[in-house]
Structure formats: structure tokens, C-alpha cells
Design an enzyme around this catalytic site. Structure first.
Site, PDB file in Angstrom:
ATOM      1  N   GLY A   1      30.104  31.545  41.479  1.00  0.00           N
ATOM      2  CA  GLY A   1      28.948  32.251  40.966  1.00  0.00           C
ATOM      3  C   GLY A   1      27.731  31.966  41.829  1.00  0.00           C
ATOM      4  O   GLY A   1      27.833  31.391  42.921  1.00  0.00           O
TER       5      GLY A   1
ATOM      6  N   ARG B   1      32.026  38.176  44.060  1.00  0.00           N
ATOM      7  CA  ARG B   1      31.032  37.544  44.927  1.00  0.00           C
ATOM      8  C   ARG B   1      31.708  36.796  46.076  1.00  0.00           C
ATOM      9  O   ARG B   1      31.433  37.054  47.233  1.00  0.00           O
ATOM     10  CB  ARG B   1      30.158  36.591  44.108  1.00  0.00           C
ATOM     11  CG  ARG B   1      28.990  35.993  44.888  1.00  0.00           C
ATOM     12  CD  ARG B   1      28.024  35.283  43.934  1.00  0.00           C
ATOM     13  NE  ARG B   1      26.873  34.765  44.637  1.00  0.00           N
ATOM     14  CZ  ARG B   1      26.738  33.495  45.053  1.00  0.00           C
ATOM     15  NH1 ARG B   1      27.729  32.625  44.819  1.00  0.00           N
ATOM     16  NH2 ARG B   1      25.658  33.098  45.674  1.00  0.00           N
TER      17      ARG B   1
ATOM     18  N   TYR C   1      34.765  43.501  38.546  1.00  0.00           N
ATOM     19  CA  TYR C   1      34.429  42.195  37.978  1.00  0.00           C
ATOM     20  C   TYR C   1      32.928  41.922  37.969  1.00  0.00           C
ATOM     21  O   TYR C   1      32.514  40.802  37.672  1.00  0.00           O
ATOM     22  CB  TYR C   1      35.250  41.113  38.677  1.00  0.00           C
ATOM     23  CG  TYR C   1      36.693  41.208  38.229  1.00  0.00           C
ATOM     24  CD1 TYR C   1      37.159  40.462  37.157  1.00  0.00           C
ATOM     25  CD2 TYR C   1      37.567  42.129  38.805  1.00  0.00           C
ATOM     26  CE1 TYR C   1      38.454  40.598  36.688  1.00  0.00           C
ATOM     27  CE2 TYR C   1      38.869  42.282  38.348  1.00  0.00           C
ATOM     28  CZ  TYR C   1      39.302  41.518  37.281  1.00  0.00           C
ATOM     29  OH  TYR C   1      40.583  41.672  36.806  1.00  0.00           O
TER      30      TYR C   1
ATOM     31  N   HIS D   1      30.083  33.098  52.249  1.00  0.00           N
ATOM     32  CA  HIS D   1      30.838  34.062  51.441  1.00  0.00           C
ATOM     33  C   HIS D   1      31.807  34.886  52.276  1.00  0.00           C
ATOM     34  O   HIS D   1      31.739  36.120  52.317  1.00  0.00           O
ATOM     35  CB  HIS D   1      29.891  34.988  50.669  1.00  0.00           C
ATOM     36  CG  HIS D   1      28.945  34.282  49.752  1.00  0.00           C
ATOM     37  ND1 HIS D   1      28.035  34.949  48.956  1.00  0.00           N
ATOM     38  CD2 HIS D   1      28.756  32.952  49.507  1.00  0.00           C
ATOM     39  CE1 HIS D   1      27.336  34.062  48.260  1.00  0.00           C
ATOM     40  NE2 HIS D   1      27.756  32.850  48.590  1.00  0.00           N
TER      41      HIS D   1
ATOM     42  N   GLU E   1      33.437  31.244  37.897  1.00  0.00           N
ATOM     43  CA  GLU E   1      34.368  32.046  37.112  1.00  0.00           C
ATOM     44  C   GLU E   1      35.834  31.758  37.419  1.00  0.00           C
ATOM     45  O   GLU E   1      36.200  31.457  38.564  1.00  0.00           O
ATOM     46  CB  GLU E   1      34.129  33.535  37.380  1.00  0.00           C
ATOM     47  CG  GLU E   1      32.740  34.025  37.048  1.00  0.00           C
ATOM     48  CD  GLU E   1      32.551  35.498  37.350  1.00  0.00           C
ATOM     49  OE1 GLU E   1      31.423  35.995  37.136  1.00  0.00           O
ATOM     50  OE2 GLU E   1      33.516  36.164  37.801  1.00  0.00           O
TER      51      GLU E   1
END
Length: 380
Positions: free
Chosen positions: A250, A231, A266, A169, A256
Site C-alpha cells: 500500500g 500498486r 483492485y 514499484h 493488502e
């Protein structure tokens, strides 16, 4: 921001779908049957609509790459490409698509999803010759820039640092907007609370000047943050109305596609997908991760084109009507994991595969950049 900080660059020698029945914003999409490639022959009468022509892969730009991640075009039509794990910056010359290694970015520290990530070409490249790179270092993620002239990359200058880094991430996508400012996606590094923390640059979309300062008009005073509660945004694209769209991983249930508004929240980690909660902005489209894991995003002629990693397909989404509608998938499983999508100067798409990233099943020639004719819609 730490202007003027110089990092090391090691110069290198040159190397001589299927369709879905669509859905309203917020619908969950799942796998669909393989497409039919047949179509009725066109009528001889000019007033009769012609059958839609689906997208098709019409060539291969490059082969034997290693996790190509960032892709952007120079004013002369050549492309610059980053490889996440090798730290190589490449140039692809047209029209014969010769691949040249420009440099190795020593500052990058690849591990997991981190490394040499996004790239953007300055809107004023003709005069300033600047390339912008998103780089994971041992300390952080940061945006750097360097001049690129006469085939050589100059020293790296830090534009913005202090973006949280992690094994997962890391965000990493860069895009200059129609306003001339630089937009960057960041991830929350697996620490969900960072996405809601406006004192952190993790889990955000950032908007900065070319020199790294918070851009004028940002929603939070003296902050580069444009939106938050993300995220791990992997794709950024502006449409012809100057609206910003973002694709986002996600967790287990909903990937998304979001329409980004300045200052909006968000929802991550309180909500995954569509929550319908006051104060939170819902995505326009959600997918089951099995058919998505959405990555790079590009806009062309009223439609978004979205590469999918786990889903191993290319999605096309209509956005001409003011919202996202009628998602349709193509090339399901045929080329493996699809990461980055870019519109080439000739109006076709370049799509990178990502089968050598440790999560794919590479075959001979991987990774590659595919040349995709976007096809056409019904027309008289």
C-alpha cells in the site's frame, strides 16, 4: 513480445512470532505482543489434542548474500536464486547447500527497487531446461528466458517486454500456475494512473504462455492482463484449490492480501485498502505498513506464508476456509527484513532476508536464507 531477441549473459566461475487475535477479511492488523514459547507437556492419552507447535527457524541455508530476491527449486531439489543488485544468478546445491554462482545477468540495470528480480522454473524443465527471469533494463522491465544445462546459462531470449520500469514499484514476481501459464506481477512505477490503464502493463498481474503470448482465456482480448488496479504486487502464490493470492504494497495506510479473480479491478489509485466501492475488489486482509510491507508469498497446507520487509516478520494466514483469516506473525524483529518465502521439496520453508537493500540494518552474515519448520496445528 519480441521473440528471439538475445541479450548478453556474462558467465561466472563457480564458487567452490508473535500471535494476533486474527481478524475477518478487511480488518487492519497492528503489532502484537511477543509470543510465549511455553506449552503444556503432551498428555499420555492419545485422544487428547497436542499443543500447537509454532514455526521456528531450524537452520541457515546460506549467508553473506546481497539482496536475494527470486527463489525457485529445480526438479532435483537444488535452488536457483537471484540477487537484485549484484545481478548474480546463484545455484544452491543440496543437501550441503553449497552456493555456486551461475552467471551475471548483464542486461539487468539495478537502481532503487529495480534490477534482477523474480525467477521461475519451467514446469517442463526436465525436457526444455528453461529458467524465466524478470529483469529491469534501462528501457523497461521484461521477462526473459534461457536454457540452463550442465551448469551453464544460455543466451537470454526476450519473452515479454515493454513493462514500465522505475526507481520504485517494479513488481517482479514470477510464478507458473497449475494451468501451465506464467503469471507475473508488475508495478505502476509510482505513476498511479498506469494501474487503471489497460493499454499499459504497469500495475497489473499478467498471464502469458511460456512463449510470451497472451494466455488463452485471458479476460481482455489479445492482452496479457489478468487483473489490474494494483500498486505494486510483490508476492504470488497458488493454493490447493488453484486460487491465486497476491501480496501488495500500500501507500501510507493499508498493505493488502488479495484473492485474484480474472478481469477484476483492485482499485489503485482510487482506493488504498478496503473501499467497498462497486466495481472494485476489496482485499481479503489489510495491514498497517508498520507491521507488513508484504513481499514474498508461499502456500503450504491450508495457509499462506508472507514475508514482511518494514514489518520484519513472517505472517501466517489461514485460507483453508475459502477466505483469508487469523493472520499470525512470528520472528518479529529477530532477523530483520524478510523478503521471499518458498516451500522447499521437504515441506519446510526457505525465507530470505533483505537487510542489505539500503533500507535495513545488516549484521554479520546478512543477507541469509533461513530454514523454517512451519510447525503444526492442534491435533489428536
Amino acid at each position: 513480445m519480441r521473440p528471439g531477441v538475445v541479450l548478453t549473459v556474462v558467465a561466472a566461475l563457480a564458487l567452490a512470532g508473535c500471535t494476533d487475535d486474527g481478524g475477518k477479511p478487511g480488518d487492519t492488523l497492528t503489532a502484537s505482543p511477543a509470543p510465549s514459547t511455553s506449552s503444556a507437556p503432551p498428555s499420555s492419552m492419545s485422544s487428547t489434542p497436542r499443543p500447537a507447535r509454532p514455526p521456528r527457524v531450524v537452520g541457515t541455508i546460506a549467508t553473506d548474500l546481497a539482496v536475494p530476491w527470486g527463489l525457485a527449486f529445480l526438479p532435483n531439489g537444488d535452488a536457483v536464486v537471484t540477487e537484485r543488485d549484484t545481478r548474480r544468478l546463484l545455484r544452491i546445491h543440496g543437501p550441503d547447500h553449497t552456493v555456486e554462482q551461475v552467471a551475471t545477468i548483464d542486461a539487468a540495470d539495478p537502481a532503487g527497487e529495480a534490477g534482477l528480480l523474480g525467477i521461475a522454473v519451467s514446469p517442463d524443465f526436465g525436457t526444455d531446461h528453461l529458467l524465466y527471469l524478470y529483469v529491469t533494463t534501462p528501457e523497461d522491465n521484461r521477462i526473459v528466458r534461457a536454457t540452463y544445462t550442465r551448469g551453464r546459462l544460455g543466451p537470454l531470449e526476450v519473452v515479454l517486454d515493454g513493462i514500465p520500469n522505475g526507481f520504485i514499484h517494479d513488481g517482479g514476481r514470477l510464478a507458473f500456475g497449475p494451468d501451465g501459464y506464467l503469471y507475473a506481477s508488475t508495478g505502476e512505477t509510482g505513476v498511479g494512473s498506469l494501474a487503471q490503464d489497460k493499454a499499459s502493463l504497469g500495475g497489473k498481474i499478467l498471464r502469458i504462455t511460456p512463449d510470451g503470448d497472451p494466455a488463452p482465456g485471458n479476460p481482455f482480448p489479445d492482452s496479457p492482463i489478468w487483473s489490474y488496479g494494483h500498486r505494486n504486487v510483490q508476492g504470488l502464490a497458488f493454493d490447493d484449490r488453484d486460487r491465486l493470492w497476491a501480496s501488495e504494497f500500500g501507500q501510507n495506510t493499508f498493505d493488502e492480501l488479495n484473492l485474484i479473480e480474472p478481469g477484476d479491478n483492485y482499485g489503485w489509485p482510487m482506493v488504498e485498502g478496503r473501499g467497498g466501492q462497486a466495481g472494485l475488489t476489496d482485499p481479503q486482509v489489510v495491514w498497517d505498513p508498520a507491521v507488513a510491507s508484504p513481499s514474498g508469498l508461499a502456500y503450504l497446507d491450508g495457509r499462506l506464508w508472507l514475508g514482511s520487509l518494514r514489518g520484519q516478520r513472517l505472517w501466517r494466514i489461514d485460507v483453508g476456509g475459502g477466505h483469508a483469516a487469523d493472520p499470525t506473525d512470528f520472528f518479529v524483529g529477530k532477523y530483520g527484513r524478510m523478503r521471499t518465502v518458498a516451500v522447499a521439496p521437504d515441506g519446510r520453508l526457505w525465507v530470505t532476508t533483505s537487510n542489505r537493500d539500503g533500507r535495513g540494518a545488516p549484521v554479520a552474515g546478512d543477507d541469509r536464507i533461513l530454514l523454517v519448520d512451519p510447525g503444526s496445528t492442534d491435533s489428536p
